[in-house]
Structures are given as structure tokens and as C-alpha cells.
Design a protein around this motif. Sequence first.
Motif, short mmCIF file in Angstrom:
data_model
loop_
_atom_site.label_atom_id
_atom_site.label_comp_id
_atom_site.label_asym_id
_atom_site.label_seq_id
_atom_site.Cartn_x
_atom_site.Cartn_y
_atom_site.Cartn_z
N GLY A 74 0.79 -1.22 0.00
CA GLY A 74 0.00 0.00 0.00
C GLY A 74 0.83 1.28 0.00
O GLY A 74 0.29 2.36 -0.16
N LEU A 75 2.14 1.15 0.20
CA LEU A 75 2.98 2.34 0.14
C LEU A 75 3.24 2.72 -1.32
O LEU A 75 3.48 1.86 -2.16
N ASP A 76 3.20 3.98 -1.60
CA ASP A 76 3.53 4.49 -2.91
C ASP A 76 5.05 4.65 -2.97
O ASP A 76 5.63 5.46 -2.23
N LEU A 77 5.71 3.83 -3.80
CA LEU A 77 7.17 3.86 -3.85
C LEU A 77 7.71 5.22 -4.27
O LEU A 77 8.77 5.63 -3.79
N ALA A 78 7.00 5.93 -5.12
CA ALA A 78 7.44 7.27 -5.51
C ALA A 78 7.43 8.19 -4.29
O ALA A 78 8.34 9.01 -4.11
N ASP A 116 10.45 10.16 -2.63
CA ASP A 116 10.33 11.61 -2.42
C ASP A 116 10.72 12.01 -1.00
O ASP A 116 11.16 13.13 -0.77
N HIS A 117 10.56 11.10 -0.05
CA HIS A 117 10.95 11.37 1.34
C HIS A 117 12.47 11.29 1.53
O HIS A 117 12.97 11.64 2.59
N GLY A 118 13.19 10.78 0.53
CA GLY A 118 14.64 10.74 0.62
C GLY A 118 15.25 9.36 0.67
O GLY A 118 16.47 9.23 0.74
N PHE A 119 14.42 8.33 0.66
CA PHE A 119 14.96 6.97 0.63
C PHE A 119 15.46 6.66 -0.77
O PHE A 119 14.93 7.15 -1.76
N ASP A 120 16.47 5.80 -0.84
CA ASP A 120 17.05 5.42 -2.13
C ASP A 120 16.52 4.09 -2.64
O ASP A 120 16.62 3.80 -3.83
N ASP A 121 15.96 3.27 -1.75
CA ASP A 121 15.42 1.97 -2.14
C ASP A 121 14.61 1.43 -0.97
O ASP A 121 14.56 2.05 0.09
#
Length: 134
Positions: free
Chosen positions: A95-99, A103-108
Motif C-alpha cells: 500500500g505504500l507508494d514507492l514514488a 520523495d521522502h529521501g529513501f534510495d530503495d
Amino acid sequence: MESARDPLVLVCDDTASIRRLIRINLELEGCVVEEAPDGREAVRRLIDPDARTPDLVLLDAHMAPHDGWWAIAAIRAHPPLDGVPVVLVSAALHGLDLADVMDHGFDDVLAKPFDPDELIALVSRMTGRTEGVP
């Protein structure tokens, strides 16, 4: 014995058994692993000017009192850490939107439970190693 070229991975998870599992798998592949039990401790470690900057941070999403979302905001607000890749590790990726995660700053992202080979491949890719770790 640690060498300066061994990849350093900071593992931040509030579950000791998860930190231990990741540590064992990564140390078997030649990584140096440091641990933090929550986001506050991870950020404290990352901004310590006397500490070696990790090559990668594995950050659990859900921890109390300071979770991975709090920690990534603090990490990305600290310019000397701009080049440090941070991976969101969570059992609740459905359910998390990977984009939005990026956008929050995670790389993967890495979903729990994870296969050890998947962990090793991710660490290899994120630390710039093409043939396993190191």
C-alpha cells in the motif's frame, strides 16, 4: 580485522533479532556493521563528526519513539550526509507508494521478511559493488 575499504552499514531497527540477522549475513560477506535501536540513535551516530560515515543505512520504518520517517527527514536535512544511501526496511510496504517513499529521501526499499541473498544483492548494489560484498 576491519579495513578502510570494508563497506560500513548502519542497521537501524528496534528489533534486536532483526539487527542480529542482518549483522550476521553482512559480516559473512565482509561488511562492517553498526547498529542503532531507533531513529534518534541512528541520527546521533550519523552526525557524529568523529565516526566513520556509513556506506549505507538500513532504516526500519516503524520504531518508537523516533521512526524511520522521522530519521530520514533528519538525515536529509544534514548536508554532509547527502551522498549516503538510505534504504527503507519494513514489513508494511503493501500500500505504500514507492514514488512517495523516494520523495521522502529513501534510495530503495527492502521488504521484511527478506531473503538473505536479496539483502546481500541490495547492499552490493547500494555500496557500488557489482560482484557481491565487498
